[in-house]
Scaffold this motif. Sequence first.
Motif, PDB file in Angstrom:
ATOM      1  N   ARG A 156       0.822  -1.211   0.000  1.00 13.42           N
ATOM      2  CA  ARG A 156       0.000   0.000   0.000  1.00 13.42           C
ATOM      3  C   ARG A 156       0.850   1.252   0.000  1.00 13.42           C
ATOM      4  NH1 ARG A 156      -2.367   3.429   3.489  1.00 13.42           N
ATOM      5  NH2 ARG A 156      -1.558   2.387   5.337  1.00 13.42           N
ATOM      6  N   LYS A 157       1.902   1.290   0.820  1.00 14.12           N
ATOM      7  CA  LYS A 157       2.824   2.424   0.843  1.00 14.12           C
ATOM      8  C   LYS A 157       4.238   1.908   1.055  1.00 14.12           C
ATOM      9  CE  LYS A 157       0.201   5.977   0.117  1.00 14.12           C
ATOM     10  NZ  LYS A 157       0.388   6.800  -1.096  1.00 14.12           N
TER      11      LYS A 157
ATOM     12  N   SER B 163       8.495   3.337   1.518  1.00 12.92           N
ATOM     13  CA  SER B 163       9.455   4.438   1.639  1.00 12.92           C
ATOM     14  C   SER B 163      10.805   3.879   2.060  1.00 12.92           C
ATOM     15  CB  SER B 163       8.978   5.476   2.656  1.00 12.92           C
ATOM     16  OG  SER B 163       8.850   4.890   3.942  1.00 12.92           O
TER      17      SER B 163
ATOM     18  N   ASP C 130      -5.285  11.064  -4.197  1.00 13.07           N
ATOM     19  CA  ASP C 130      -5.376   9.701  -4.729  1.00 13.07           C
ATOM     20  C   ASP C 130      -6.080   9.679  -6.075  1.00 13.07           C
ATOM     21  OD1 ASP C 130      -4.019   8.551  -2.650  1.00 13.07           O
ATOM     22  OD2 ASP C 130      -5.797   7.929  -1.542  1.00 13.07           O
TER      23      ASP C 130
ATOM     24  N   VAL D  72       2.082   3.878  -4.600  1.00 11.60           N
ATOM     25  CA  VAL D  72       2.700   3.197  -3.471  1.00 11.60           C
ATOM     26  C   VAL D  72       3.851   4.000  -2.868  1.00 11.60           C
ATOM     27  CG1 VAL D  72       4.028   1.148  -2.820  1.00 11.60           C
ATOM     28  CG2 VAL D  72       2.046   0.920  -4.334  1.00 11.60           C
ATOM     29  N   ASN D  73       4.705   4.547  -3.717  1.00 12.93           N
ATOM     30  CA  ASN D  73       5.927   5.187  -3.249  1.00 12.93           C
ATOM     31  C   ASN D  73       5.637   6.466  -2.468  1.00 12.93           C
ATOM     32  OD1 ASN D  73       7.571   3.218  -4.383  1.00 12.93           O
ATOM     33  ND2 ASN D  73       7.753   4.320  -6.331  1.00 12.93           N
ATOM     34  N   ALA D  74       6.413   6.680  -1.410  1.00 11.21           N
ATOM     35  CA  ALA D  74       6.227   7.871  -0.588  1.00 11.21           C
ATOM     36  C   ALA D  74       6.524   9.142  -1.366  1.00 11.21           C
ATOM     37  CB  ALA D  74       7.121   7.790   0.655  1.00 11.21           C
TER      38      ALA D  74
END
Length: 512
Positions: A41-42, A44, A164, A181-183
């Motif tokens: 989901r995320k 970093s 989003d 996904v990427n921060a």
Amino acid sequence: MQKEIEIAISPERIEDSSYILHLGSKGLQIKLDRIKGFKIRKRSIDARSKHVVFRARVIFYIDEEPLTEIFNTNFQYVHNSRPVIIIGAGPAGLFAAIQCIEKGLKPIIIERGKRVQDRRRDLAKLNREGIVDEDSNYCFGEGGAGTYSDGKLFTRSNKRGDVDKVLKLFVAHGANEDILVNARPHIGTNKLPHIIEAIRENIIKYGGEVLFDERVVDITTDKNQVSGVLLASGEQVKSNHVIVATGHSARDIFTLFHKNKWLIEAKAFALGVRIEHPQSIIDQAQYHCEICSEHLPPAYYSLVEQVNGRGVFSFCMCPGGVIAPCATAKNEIVVNGWSPSKRNNPHANSGTVIQINLEDVPGSDSNPFAMLNFQQEIEKRAFEAGGGHLVAPAQRMIDFVEGRISKDLPENSYKPGTISADLTQILPKFVYEALRGALPVFGKKMKGYYTNDAILVAVESRTSSPIRIPRDKDTLQHPEIKGLYPCGEGAGYAGGIISAAIDGMNCADAIN
């Protein structure tokens, strides 16, 4: 059943699905065969310790198959619907058009520049010969300034609107799902043109219109109500709603407003230089390594320091990037930065700037063009110091701080070329004094930053618009002209691709 946990993944294993499933089994304390799949989901990078890892929030599907997420658009066919004129085909204009289609309105985008692919020839000429086409350059043309000057999607604008939705619309038009996904999501200058083309094709498919090589020379009104626009070709386009999404460098639009005696006002902006290092220096500093893992992306940084009561800060940092000439008129130097999707160039660059406040420029309280004139004067000084053909004045970092003209300059990415110069003859005193105070401190914060291997290239001046077009906070219309919607960076309400896109959608939503 779905469960979400945070896991740490070594850079070498970030693409290893089996390993991630193993970490999920261990973290959830369940048998591996019960996990049917996962979704990150995320994600970093955590470089706080010696061993750099990816931190990921991962949804694991237990005893059930993963669901494929489908982003559904609410596009309607609008060819015969009520028209909305949108001036400018940058992110604010394009996303305003998408939102119009969702609302059942017909967008008519009017763009002074060329189609995104046709801009490439003009940019090649700009880099190779130092010749500026005033309607087709890094700022003007389909996709706006962001298309060929990076495509970073990092934003702190969550309170302004639906981030989003913007990201998912990019994915729906061809962007990699990693941006969800990427921060610090990033598309890349090499990929953005195809995505912009896809957005345009969808706008046309659903009944919108896009006009290129058409400059707006007037916005027509009837009793303080917008009635349409007049083009340089002599054609008139009619509508009771006009969204002005022209970007921070469309100075002729400010002149148009002033000629029509419509309210505009001077606005603070930031000014400084673009600083470039070898990417290896930044990687070693941020990842705490002598030879960094090939599985780690090129590192970025964000720096800020107060000097003499002024904030000095990095801006638009481009790992593995290139410094670009972003002038929009003859006899001026403006620099910016961009990166390809892989960020695989050998240099890292960032704008390093100081806020220019209204009290710094005499007359700003009464003359709406005072800050713009100040900006133009600095850009002309930079051009004169470079000697023409967009050759940019530059100085090694320590030489600049210690007051020496550099005997030579390091290899750098700025294609029109650089020339050794005294940047204190170009920048205002309070700007270069603040830079001189901040750079050694940045070196203490980040090992290796303060070095003569770094080059300062002047001048970074288009961080935001030096003029604001005011609007009512509720209706988003100009306070004097009904149906006129100042929008995005050019009007002073955004700063980057995402915030501009959100502001475009908000302006379209404000149309009743």
